[in-house]
Design a protein around this motif. Structure first.
Motif, mmCIF file in Angstrom:
data_model
loop_
_atom_site.group_PDB
_atom_site.id
_atom_site.type_symbol
_atom_site.label_atom_id
_atom_site.label_comp_id
_atom_site.label_asym_id
_atom_site.label_seq_id
_atom_site.Cartn_x
_atom_site.Cartn_y
_atom_site.Cartn_z
ATOM 1 N N ARG A 58 0.812 -1.217 0.000
ATOM 2 C CA ARG A 58 0.000 0.000 0.000
ATOM 3 C C ARG A 58 0.848 1.272 0.000
ATOM 4 N N GLN A 59 2.133 1.135 0.362
ATOM 5 C CA GLN A 59 3.011 2.297 0.403
ATOM 6 C C GLN A 59 3.739 2.537 -0.923
ATOM 7 N N TYR A 60 3.641 1.598 -1.844
ATOM 8 C CA TYR A 60 4.328 1.749 -3.135
ATOM 9 C C TYR A 60 3.718 2.889 -3.936
ATOM 10 N N ARG A 61 4.594 3.657 -4.541
ATOM 11 C CA ARG A 61 4.199 4.677 -5.508
ATOM 12 C C ARG A 61 5.006 4.414 -6.768
ATOM 13 N N TYR A 65 8.983 3.189 -2.643
ATOM 14 C CA TYR A 65 8.204 3.353 -1.417
ATOM 15 C C TYR A 65 9.085 4.074 -0.397
#
Length: 215
Positions: A58-61, A65
């Motif tokens: 969920r923190q990956y962009r 991350y």
């Protein structure tokens, strides 16, 4: 079958330096023990560990991350592709027995961490400490099979182990396989600073290991 301005001022400075040195060594030792604890949690409860990876996802962009507690971003090669593969692997993985701590294997790992902590190199062969087998045999006799994991960068034990399980950009996912090799019974780890990546941990695995005397 790897120094005087005034005496009182100098004494205080030396005492403070020793306290800082001892505290740092203790912290690094605790970090290494926690890395083994995290490794054992992954081995004994792989489905639970898959949940930690899903939280990280969920923190990956894109392919990066944030590193907790810093302003830095961790840049990956494969993005969520490797993470999702690791989650699927963990969901199918049968629980394994925990690894026992081996002081001799930890000493072997310490040689590599000390070596690369000074020269900034990476990889399984230290310019002074030698390759994995040389380092392990410096401290005792191993049984049947050995392996080594090295992680660079993560600032927490959990992130360090998750990085090794995800094994982004590593053909064959060798670090992940080492963690989940059933025949391995003992392991030892050492963690410390690295000039380029800030942190590093080395962990040695063996089916069996007897400290002392070399092979």
């Amino acid at each position: 079958m790897g120094t005087l301005i005034k005496t009182i001022g100098r004494t205080c400075c030396i005492f403070f330096f020793l306290l800082v040195t001892l505290a740092t060594a203790a912290t690094q030792g605790e970090f290494a023990q926690q890395v083994l604890a995290e490794t054992n949690l992954a081995r004994t409860a792989p489905q639970r560990y898959a949940g930690y990876l899903r939280e990280l996802r969920r923190q990956y962009r894109g392919k990066s991350y944030p590193m907790p507690g810093t302003d830095s971003l961790v840049m990956t090669s494969e993005g969520v592709t490797a993470l999702d593969e690791a989650v699927r692997y963990l969901q199918k993985q049968a629980p394994l027995p925990p690894l026992a701590w081996s002081p001799g294997l930890a000493e072997s790992a310490a040689d590599l961490v000390s070596d690369q902590g000074q020269n900034g190199e990476v990889g399984h062969t230290g310019s002074r400490s030698g390759d994995t087998r040389e380092r392990i045999e410096r401290y005792g006799t191993w049984l049947s099979r050995i392996a080594e994991n090295i992680g660079y960068g993560p600032s927490t034990p959990r992130l360090m182990v998750m990085q090794l399980i995800i094994d982004d950009g590593v053909p064959g996912r060798g670090h992940r396989k080492n963690i989940f090799t059933r025949s391995f019974k003992v392991a030892g780890a050492t963690c410390g600073p690295h000039p380029q990546f800030r942190n590093m941990c080395a962990m040695e695995f063996a089916v069996g290991f007897r400290s002392g005397g070399g092979r």
